[in-house]
Design an enzyme around this catalytic site. Structure first.
Site, mmCIF file in Angstrom:
data_model
loop_
_atom_site.group_PDB
_atom_site.id
_atom_site.type_symbol
_atom_site.label_atom_id
_atom_site.label_comp_id
_atom_site.label_asym_id
_atom_site.label_seq_id
_atom_site.Cartn_x
_atom_site.Cartn_y
_atom_site.Cartn_z
ATOM 1 N N CYS A 79 -38.179 14.224 53.274
ATOM 2 C CA CYS A 79 -39.056 13.100 53.641
ATOM 3 C C CYS A 79 -38.574 12.369 54.904
ATOM 4 O O CYS A 79 -38.690 12.924 55.984
ATOM 5 C CB CYS A 79 -39.269 12.181 52.454
ATOM 6 S SG CYS A 79 -40.810 11.277 52.629
ATOM 7 N N HIS A 185 -40.048 14.689 47.835
ATOM 8 C CA HIS A 185 -38.760 14.334 47.236
ATOM 9 C C HIS A 185 -38.488 15.255 46.046
ATOM 10 O O HIS A 185 -38.999 14.989 44.945
ATOM 11 C CB HIS A 185 -38.801 12.895 46.718
ATOM 12 C CG HIS A 185 -38.776 11.850 47.778
ATOM 13 N ND1 HIS A 185 -37.643 11.131 48.088
ATOM 14 C CD2 HIS A 185 -39.744 11.400 48.603
ATOM 15 C CE1 HIS A 185 -37.923 10.273 49.053
ATOM 16 N NE2 HIS A 185 -39.194 10.417 49.377
ATOM 17 N N GLU A 187 -35.634 15.417 44.513
ATOM 18 C CA GLU A 187 -34.666 14.721 43.644
ATOM 19 C C GLU A 187 -35.346 13.762 42.674
ATOM 20 O O GLU A 187 -34.728 13.301 41.724
ATOM 21 C CB GLU A 187 -33.614 13.997 44.511
ATOM 22 C CG GLU A 187 -33.998 12.648 45.079
ATOM 23 C CD GLU A 187 -35.013 12.685 46.223
ATOM 24 O OE1 GLU A 187 -35.502 13.778 46.592
ATOM 25 O OE2 GLU A 187 -35.342 11.597 46.741
HETATM 26 N N1 GLN Z 1 -42.683 6.913 55.511
HETATM 27 C C1 GLN Z 1 -41.267 6.974 55.638
HETATM 28 C C2 GLN Z 1 -40.870 7.096 57.114
HETATM 29 O O1 GLN Z 1 -41.688 7.187 57.938
HETATM 30 C C3 GLN Z 1 -40.682 8.126 54.860
HETATM 31 C C4 GLN Z 1 -40.891 7.909 53.388
HETATM 32 C C5 GLN Z 1 -39.902 8.591 52.499
HETATM 33 O O2 GLN Z 1 -38.834 9.055 52.906
HETATM 34 N N2 GLN Z 1 -40.252 8.625 51.239
HETATM 35 O O3 GLN Z 1 -39.717 7.076 57.404
#
Ligand code: GLN
Length: 207
Positions: A79, A185, A187
């Site tokens: 992410c 994610h 995890e």
């Molecule tokens: N939207 C977040 C970003 O732009 C990432 C979100 C996440 O890691 N769950 O950094």
């Protein structure tokens, strides 16, 4: 030597990653300083908020991360982690480390309230071709579960990037060399252990 899996622990969901690695029987080290990178054989860049990562990542740690991952240290990014490693980032544009040849659009699935869990992340040819994956593929299915939280979307794949998994016909987990990166994610799911096992196997192959 037992491999120690490092987790970048300056922001975000790092403790769940450490727990997952320990559940899989391996040691972890929460990495907050550049010198700690020499103690680990792989590194996880967790989800969180990529703009906050950029503010908190001091230049010494940032350069050490770039050096270690460029030199072949196995890396799992999730992410915000994939946003940090991408070549180009939009929505809004921000600096990134350029350690995997993809472009990403931040927050492409909507706001926090649009977060969702899916069991329909489908493993792709790239995953079946990875030697480190063959002993750990889930039996009787090609689907894994993952949680998308303000997730980015991969908008460009470089020529050397392999798709490991997709969701709704879009790539959501990719690899280039020693870097494995995903927009969800793993995890946060009790059943999605494949990405962490893959990193452990990559670290074992390195030694
Ligand atoms: N939207 C977040 C970003 O732009 C990432 C979100 C996440 O890691 N769950 O950094």
């Amino acid at each position: 030597m037992t491999n120690i899996i490092g987790v970048l622990a300056i922001q975000g969901n790092f403790s769940r990653h450490s727990e997952r690695i320990r559940e899989l029987g391996h040691k972890t080290l929460e990495v907050r300083r550049a010198d700690q990178l020499s103690l680990v054989s792989a590194i996880i860049i967790p989800g969180g908020e990529s703009s906050a990562f950029l503010k908190l990542l001091d230049p010494e740690l940032k350069n050490a991360l770039i050096d270690a991952i460029s030199a072949g240290m196995p890396c799992l990014a999730t992410c915000a982690g994939i946003i940090l490693l991408a070549k180009h980032v939009t929505n809004p544009a921000q600096e990134s480390l350029g350690l995997i040849d993809i472009d990403v659009v931040r927050n492409a699935f909507g706001r926090q309230t649009d977060s969702f869990v899916t069991e329909d992340i489908l493993l792709a040819d790239g995953m079946y071709a990875m030697p480190e994956a063959c002993s750990i593929l889930p039996p009787n299915t090609n689907a894994i579960e993952g949680v998308f939280i303000r997730a980015p979307r991969i908008s460009r794949l470089g020529a050397g990037v392999r798709v490991l998994a997709s969701y709704a016909a879009e790539p959501v987990m990719v690899a280039e060399g020693n870097v494995v990166a995903m927009t969800f994610h793993p995890e946060m799911s009790n059943t999605c252990v494949l990405p962490h096992q893959l990193l452990i196997n990559m670290a074992n192959r390195e030694n």
